[in-house]
Design an enzyme around this catalytic site. Sequence first.
Site: not given
Length: 302
Positions: A84, A167-174
């Site tokens: 998914h 403008r950047k993701i959480h490194p493990t949680a996205g």
Amino acid sequence: MVKIVECIPNFSVSREVDEKAFQALVDCAESIPGCTLLDVQTDGSHNRCVFTMVGKPEQVGEAAFQLCKCASENIDMTKHVGQHPRMGATDVIPFVPTLNMTVEEAVELSKQVAERIWKELSIPCFLYEDAASRPERVNLASVRKGQFEGMPDKLLEEDWEPDYGERKIHPTAGVTAVGARMPLVAFNVNLNTSDLKIADEIAKAIRGSSGGFKYCKAIGIMLEDRNIAQVSMNMVNYQKTPLYYAYEMIRTLASRYGVEIIGSEIVGLLPAEAMVDCAAFYLRAENFDCKKQVMEYHLINE
């Protein structure tokens, strides 16, 4: 006047793939006073689980935040694999006004939760559906496009700054999408073929974004454990595009390939009206009125 809201958060984990992380989410949901966990669906092929919760807005909002926190602590998206589409450990948090509550109030709740997720968990959030800040963010598929792996570059594009966050993701949680909408029905149809291309072609033909039913979102998915292809759908307005519309069109299109439907499934909960409409269609009930002729509706209103 008591207000009730429904929340259906989706998490990028399944009992089949990571039972420990899955159980941590269940325990978290059941620990929030005033919030009732009605249903939990988990699927190993999708590597995803869907919770259905109801309660007063404040309690349900707290539960949504705590679950997002729990997911960020137990799910590492850099290791996630599943059929998914997904962009975060907590992929999406929709709020659905259920009793004595307006869509506008559900939108406000979604904004409060999204802002808290960013401020306390450092997970960027997009607002979608009725809470969307821009037209191109109404459709969850557009927001999620690129998925977790492509999201770092997407957030740098001019039009895709998060509604809450940098403008950047959480490194493990996205990244997480939070919004408000009318009840959605997750409806899947299984085919007696292992050819995923057939499910892909059928999904393309019926989904609104490629010229099919306006209120149908569809993709083809392979159920590896059963070696069959599936047309996986989100019916975002079951009143304007009933389930039987999609089912009958899938049956017709599948026959072109010499394929038949072998079953269907409903993921999570759905309004009774959505199923009663199907019964009325297949029974060819004349002049049938769900609200007037189904006994349970009268009991609820007494």
